[in-house]
Design an enzyme around this catalytic site. Structure first.
Site, PDB file in Angstrom:
ATOM      1  N   HIS A   1     -13.768   0.512  45.948  1.00 44.09           N
ATOM      2  CA  HIS A   1     -12.561   1.402  45.442  1.00 44.09           C
ATOM      3  C   HIS A   1     -11.201   1.006  45.643  1.00 44.09           C
ATOM      4  O   HIS A   1     -11.242   0.140  46.525  1.00 44.09           O
ATOM      5  CB  HIS A   1     -12.687   2.954  45.715  1.00 44.09           C
ATOM      6  CG  HIS A   1     -12.503   3.323  47.338  1.00 44.09           C
ATOM      7  ND1 HIS A   1     -13.735   3.571  47.871  1.00 44.09           N
ATOM      8  CD2 HIS A   1     -11.320   3.183  48.024  1.00 44.09           C
ATOM      9  CE1 HIS A   1     -13.057   3.643  49.045  1.00 44.09           C
ATOM     10  NE2 HIS A   1     -11.778   3.475  49.101  1.00 44.09           N
TER      11      HIS A   1
HETATM   12  P1  TYD Z   1     -15.270   7.003  51.268  1.00 43.95           P
HETATM   13  O1  TYD Z   1     -14.082   6.568  51.133  1.00 43.95           O
HETATM   14  O2  TYD Z   1     -16.079   6.707  50.013  1.00 43.95           O
HETATM   15  O3  TYD Z   1     -15.742   5.820  52.338  1.00 43.95           O
HETATM   16  P2  TYD Z   1     -15.996   4.270  52.235  1.00 43.95           P
HETATM   17  O4  TYD Z   1     -14.691   3.651  51.569  1.00 43.95           O
HETATM   18  O5  TYD Z   1     -16.084   3.769  53.565  1.00 43.95           O
HETATM   19  O6  TYD Z   1     -17.216   3.981  51.697  1.00 43.95           O
HETATM   20  O7  TYD Z   1     -15.614   8.189  51.865  1.00 43.95           O
HETATM   21  C1  TYD Z   1     -17.012   8.529  52.114  1.00 43.95           C
HETATM   22  C2  TYD Z   1     -17.023  10.003  52.317  1.00 43.95           C
HETATM   23  O8  TYD Z   1     -16.408  10.592  53.237  1.00 43.95           O
HETATM   24  C3  TYD Z   1     -16.700  10.839  50.985  1.00 43.95           C
HETATM   25  O9  TYD Z   1     -17.737  11.866  50.490  1.00 43.95           O
HETATM   26  C4  TYD Z   1     -15.128  11.358  51.061  1.00 43.95           C
HETATM   27  C5  TYD Z   1     -15.321  11.534  52.608  1.00 43.95           C
HETATM   28  N1  TYD Z   1     -14.201  11.415  53.541  1.00 43.95           N
HETATM   29  C6  TYD Z   1     -13.267  12.481  53.734  1.00 43.95           C
HETATM   30  O10 TYD Z   1     -13.813  13.560  53.770  1.00 43.95           O
HETATM   31  N2  TYD Z   1     -12.194  12.210  54.304  1.00 43.95           N
HETATM   32  C7  TYD Z   1     -11.775  10.998  54.723  1.00 43.95           C
HETATM   33  O11 TYD Z   1     -10.598  10.887  55.245  1.00 43.95           O
HETATM   34  C8  TYD Z   1     -12.543   9.740  54.170  1.00 43.95           C
HETATM   35  C9  TYD Z   1     -11.832   8.444  54.370  1.00 43.95           C
HETATM   36  C10 TYD Z   1     -13.671  10.252  53.283  1.00 43.95           C
END
Ligand code: TYD
Length: 148
Positions: free
Chosen positions: A52
């Site tokens: 993303h």
């Molecule tokens: P995501 O940003 O998709 O993680 P990555 O980029 O490492 O794959 O986030 C994973 C999950 O965690 C998603 O359900 C959103 C949640 N999340 C939060 O609740 N707070 C946060 O600060 C972050 C970064 C993610």
């Protein structure tokens, strides 16, 4: 390094006898006001995370233990940065696509973020990212060409 990204290096204090300490001053070592911190650990080697971009968010990623690779992209450029030393941080500005992969078993990735969590700031569809990225970076790359 691609646009809107930068490798940051931090001071390491200490020695082998007592161990090491790395101070991070907000506004100096971390180039923005931090509103959120999170860390990622125990990622299987075969797992890939990220996929993303953020419209507004800026982040600094520090692999405080182990190692991990980060693919960063705009619509025109791509780099792969390996983070394997806790004295370096990868600054990722807004509108940069990122993918994290090849996490070592012991990897702990610490992230400083400029904003609180906001689902609407994410661009998760790569085709939508390409459209918005072209619009956003067009002027930046055109200015580069003019300067040559
Ligand atoms: P995501 O940003 O998709 O993680 P990555 O980029 O490492 O794959 O986030 C994973 C999950 O965690 C998603 O359900 C959103 C949640 N999340 C939060 O609740 N707070 C946060 O600060 C972050 C970064 C993610």
């Amino acid at each position: 390094m691609i646009k809107n990204c930068k490798l940051l290096s931090f001071r390491e204090l200490g020695n082998a006898e007592l161990g090491y300490l790395t101070p991070l001053e907000i506004g100096e070592d971390i180039p923005f006001a931090v509103n959120r911190i999170y860390y990622i650990s125990d990622v299987p080697f075969t797992a890939c995370r990220g996929f993303h971009s953020h419209r507004k968010l800026e982040q600094v990623l520090i692999c405080v233990k182990g190692n991990v690779k980060i693919r960063i992209k705009t619509y025109l450029e791509e780099d792969i940065v390996e983070l394997n030393n806790s004295n370096y941080g990868l600054y990722i500005g807004n509108m940069v696509w990122r993918e994290m992969f090849d996490f070592s078993e012991d990897a702990v990735l610490l992230v400083f973020a400029s904003e609180h969590y906001d689902e609407s700031d994410y661009i998760k569809d790569y085709n939508i990212y390409l459209e918005e990225s072209k619009e956003y970076f067009k002027i930046v790359y055109e200015n580069d060409e003019r300067e040559v």
